[in-house]
Design a protein around this motif. Sequence first.
Motif, PDB file in Angstrom:
ATOM      1  N   THR A  10       0.779  -1.026  -0.167  1.00 11.72           N
ATOM      2  CA  THR A  10       0.021   0.005  -0.146  1.00 11.72           C
ATOM      3  C   THR A  10       1.053   1.137   0.028  1.00 11.72           C
ATOM      4  O   THR A  10       1.660   1.520   0.869  1.00 11.72           O
ATOM      5  CB  THR A  10      -0.994   0.193   1.119  1.00 11.72           C
ATOM      6  OG1 THR A  10      -1.261  -1.243   1.387  1.00 11.72           O
ATOM      7  CG2 THR A  10      -2.080   1.091   1.154  1.00 11.72           C
ATOM      8  N   VAL A  11       0.846   2.018  -1.114  1.00 10.94           N
ATOM      9  CA  VAL A  11       1.732   3.072  -1.233  1.00 10.94           C
ATOM     10  C   VAL A  11       0.810   4.323  -1.742  1.00 10.94           C
ATOM     11  O   VAL A  11      -0.162   4.162  -2.493  1.00 10.94           O
ATOM     12  CB  VAL A  11       2.726   2.864  -2.567  1.00 10.94           C
ATOM     13  CG1 VAL A  11       3.350   3.799  -2.786  1.00 10.94           C
ATOM     14  CG2 VAL A  11       3.566   1.518  -2.083  1.00 10.94           C
ATOM     15  N   ALA A  12       1.314   5.533  -1.099  1.00  7.59           N
ATOM     16  CA  ALA A  12       0.785   6.784  -1.580  1.00  7.59           C
ATOM     17  C   ALA A  12       1.630   7.381  -2.432  1.00  7.59           C
ATOM     18  O   ALA A  12       2.842   7.708  -1.958  1.00  7.59           O
ATOM     19  CB  ALA A  12       0.367   7.755  -0.477  1.00  7.59           C
ATOM     20  N   ALA A 295      -5.910   1.086  10.052  1.00  7.02           N
ATOM     21  CA  ALA A 295      -4.769   1.644  10.602  1.00  7.02           C
ATOM     22  C   ALA A 295      -4.050   2.639   9.612  1.00  7.02           C
ATOM     23  O   ALA A 295      -3.169   2.947   9.983  1.00  7.02           O
ATOM     24  CB  ALA A 295      -3.831   0.567  11.372  1.00  7.02           C
ATOM     25  N   ASP A 296      -4.128   2.357   8.342  1.00  7.14           N
ATOM     26  CA  ASP A 296      -3.676   2.923   7.389  1.00  7.14           C
ATOM     27  C   ASP A 296      -4.335   4.328   6.928  1.00  7.14           C
ATOM     28  O   ASP A 296      -3.985   4.962   6.245  1.00  7.14           O
ATOM     29  CB  ASP A 296      -3.486   2.150   5.977  1.00  7.14           C
ATOM     30  CG  ASP A 296      -2.689   0.786   6.308  1.00  7.14           C
ATOM     31  OD1 ASP A 296      -1.467   1.008   6.304  1.00  7.14           O
ATOM     32  OD2 ASP A 296      -3.300  -0.290   6.403  1.00  7.14           O
ATOM     33  N   GLY A 297      -5.464   4.469   7.762  1.00  5.40           N
ATOM     34  CA  GLY A 297      -6.255   5.848   7.498  1.00  5.40           C
ATOM     35  C   GLY A 297      -7.545   5.449   6.630  1.00  5.40           C
ATOM     36  O   GLY A 297      -8.284   6.399   6.604  1.00  5.40           O
ATOM     37  N   LEU A 298      -7.864   4.337   6.304  1.00  7.27           N
ATOM     38  CA  LEU A 298      -9.027   4.055   5.608  1.00  7.27           C
ATOM     39  C   LEU A 298     -10.334   4.306   6.474  1.00  7.27           C
ATOM     40  O   LEU A 298     -10.182   3.689   7.787  1.00  7.27           O
ATOM     41  CB  LEU A 298      -8.868   2.675   4.814  1.00  7.27           C
ATOM     42  CG  LEU A 298      -7.986   2.605   3.730  1.00  7.27           C
ATOM     43  CD1 LEU A 298      -8.267   1.193   3.094  1.00  7.27           C
ATOM     44  CD2 LEU A 298      -8.178   3.758   2.953  1.00  7.27           C
ATOM     45  N   MET A 323      -8.162  -3.511  10.795  1.00  4.65           N
ATOM     46  CA  MET A 323      -7.309  -2.623  11.019  1.00  4.65           C
ATOM     47  C   MET A 323      -6.256  -2.821   9.857  1.00  4.65           C
ATOM     48  O   MET A 323      -5.898  -1.704   9.386  1.00  4.65           O
ATOM     49  CB  MET A 323      -6.580  -3.258  12.458  1.00  4.65           C
ATOM     50  CG  MET A 323      -5.399  -2.301  12.858  1.00  4.65           C
ATOM     51  SD  MET A 323      -4.462  -2.904  14.352  1.00  4.65           S
ATOM     52  CE  MET A 323      -5.974  -2.900  15.413  1.00  4.65           C
ATOM     53  N   ASP A 324      -5.964  -3.743   9.481  1.00  4.76           N
ATOM     54  CA  ASP A 324      -4.851  -4.104   8.411  1.00  4.76           C
ATOM     55  C   ASP A 324      -5.250  -4.295   6.917  1.00  4.76           C
ATOM     56  O   ASP A 324      -4.214  -4.377   6.141  1.00  4.76           O
ATOM     57  CB  ASP A 324      -3.652  -5.057   8.912  1.00  4.76           C
ATOM     58  CG  ASP A 324      -3.404  -4.574  10.345  1.00  4.76           C
ATOM     59  OD1 ASP A 324      -3.093  -3.420  10.611  1.00  4.76           O
ATOM     60  OD2 ASP A 324      -3.400  -5.527  10.939  1.00  4.76           O
ATOM     61  N   ARG A 375       1.883   4.440   8.584  1.00  4.84           N
ATOM     62  CA  ARG A 375       2.472   3.482   8.022  1.00  4.84           C
ATOM     63  C   ARG A 375       2.383   3.274   6.542  1.00  4.84           C
ATOM     64  O   ARG A 375       3.406   2.495   5.869  1.00  4.84           O
ATOM     65  CB  ARG A 375       1.550   2.179   8.617  1.00  4.84           C
ATOM     66  CG  ARG A 375       1.958   1.004   8.106  1.00  4.84           C
ATOM     67  CD  ARG A 375       1.175  -0.104   8.982  1.00  4.84           C
ATOM     68  NE  ARG A 375       0.083  -0.362   8.497  1.00  4.84           N
ATOM     69  CZ  ARG A 375      -1.116  -1.336   9.264  1.00  4.84           C
ATOM     70  NH1 ARG A 375      -0.558  -1.901  10.171  1.00  4.84           N
ATOM     71  NH2 ARG A 375      -1.978  -1.319   8.553  1.00  4.84           N
ATOM     72  N   ILE A 376       1.652   4.063   5.888  1.00  2.00           N
ATOM     73  CA  ILE A 376       1.734   4.193   4.394  1.00  2.00           C
ATOM     74  C   ILE A 376       2.984   4.721   3.871  1.00  2.00           C
ATOM     75  O   ILE A 376       3.431   6.166   4.358  1.00  2.00           O
ATOM     76  CB  ILE A 376       0.573   4.860   3.830  1.00  2.00           C
ATOM     77  CG1 ILE A 376      -0.782   3.954   4.335  1.00  2.00           C
ATOM     78  CG2 ILE A 376       0.571   4.950   2.275  1.00  2.00           C
ATOM     79  CD1 ILE A 376      -1.914   4.647   3.761  1.00  2.00           C
ATOM     80  N   ASP A 377       3.852   4.038   3.072  1.00  4.59           N
ATOM     81  CA  ASP A 377       4.898   4.740   2.470  1.00  4.59           C
ATOM     82  C   ASP A 377       4.431   5.911   1.425  1.00  4.59           C
ATOM     83  O   ASP A 377       3.744   5.582   0.616  1.00  4.59           O
ATOM     84  CB  ASP A 377       5.796   3.599   1.624  1.00  4.59           C
ATOM     85  CG  ASP A 377       6.444   2.747   2.483  1.00  4.59           C
ATOM     86  OD1 ASP A 377       7.143   3.400   3.461  1.00  4.59           O
ATOM     87  OD2 ASP A 377       6.241   1.459   2.409  1.00  4.59           O
ATOM     88  N   ARG A 378       5.172   6.949   1.577  1.00  2.00           N
ATOM     89  CA  ARG A 378       4.669   8.121   0.540  1.00  2.00           C
ATOM     90  C   ARG A 378       5.973   8.078  -0.650  1.00  2.00           C
ATOM     91  O   ARG A 378       7.048   8.250  -0.099  1.00  2.00           O
ATOM     92  CB  ARG A 378       4.746   9.552   1.177  1.00  2.00           C
ATOM     93  CG  ARG A 378       3.345   9.685   1.667  1.00  2.00           C
ATOM     94  CD  ARG A 378       3.171   9.940   3.056  1.00  2.00           C
ATOM     95  NE  ARG A 378       1.819  10.448   3.538  1.00  2.00           N
ATOM     96  CZ  ARG A 378       1.314   9.571   4.575  1.00  2.00           C
ATOM     97  NH1 ARG A 378       1.822   8.450   5.042  1.00  2.00           N
ATOM     98  NH2 ARG A 378       0.218  10.017   5.032  1.00  2.00           N
TER      99      ARG A 378
END
Length: 381
Positions: A10-12, A295-298, A323-324, A375-378
């Motif tokens: 999961t990547v932004a 946990a990733d903001g969703l 959560m995940d 937790r999400i990589d940007r």
Amino acid sequence: MEVAIAVRHTVARVHLPALQANYRTITELTIEAARASQRQPPQIIAVVKANAYGHGATRVAGALEAAGASMLACADIEEGIELRRDAIRVPILIFGALGISDLDGVFAYRLTPTISTPTAAQNLARAAAARGERLHCQLKIDTGMNRLGFRHDNLRRTLPAIAQSRHLAIDAVYTHFATADDPESGDFVCQRERFEAARRLVAEVGLHPAKAHAANSAALLRDEQVWYDAVRPGLLLYGVVPPPLATTLEIAPVLSLTSRIVAVKGLRPGEGVGYGLRYRPERPSTIAVVPAGYADGLDARLAGRASVLVRGRRVPIVGAVSMDMITIDVTALDVAPGDEVVILGRQGAERIDVREMAAAVGAAPYELLCRLGSRIDRVYL
Ligand SMILES: *Cc1c(COP(=O)(O)O)cnc(C)c1O
């Protein structure tokens, strides 16, 4: 032995050229309109508070500085200090209320504070006097939002002390609109009139700030009269038009959010999926698991209300948001682990933007962007 650090699925992706293009689009709009009415175009104060609306403050601030932004704005001193430590050099306006203990940062990191209460003015003046400095700051007027700022109807009593302070240099006076995104609202016009009256009073007490500003993204789109000497777009810079407004401006979303399918499984009729087994299709179905959760903001309310893109098609988020991870119904699609899932952004001819996602759960796009987890990589392009 070296261990390679894998990038999560999961990547932004934050498209900095799109951010800079949005900045330029707004600049060009203001330059052209100002030319047409023979005025100076307003300066742009680029708002990067709340980790630049979830996009990552330092990279966003650097890109905006490179694009020519002459001032950035943060919510508090801590955010400003972080940008300074990351070598951002342009003036930084602090919107928020100031504590007493954190005033050191204002001086040490050359931040431009907002004075929004008489007490804050006293504290700042005292701190500036102790350092033998004249501190550049901005004055906020509350024209009806009843949050921060000097009350517009009390200025004759509160302003003289500020005008008399030798240690405060008031560079600008500003206000903030409560209903700029509501085209029906008369309160907007009322706030504008109060602000203009307040500006006259400011001059009467002998303060002559070089600048006045008031416009967030919605006000910027809505009313040229409130551009004054500077505008303060946030959301629009990130390529999102504040709902329910529309624009013909060419603004592109800066952030996309993607993941990958990590598992695919068949469901027999009547079997349920996830916590509470809340999704129980009657027909044989195929479920795919995507490793992004609350946990990733969703937003937990996305379940049953929103879609993601897989293989260029919209597929529903089903079951509970965990959560995940989330689960999606991919029945009749030929999918496999590793397939890309677009949560926000484009895939093929389809697109899901943050306005759509926010509308699905009854939230504001601001809220969903800010909540994107650490937790999400940007990844910056
Ligand atoms: C957040 C904020 C803005 C920017 O608002 P947008 O709606 O994102 O454009 C402008 N001014 C102030 C005082 C703010 O707090």
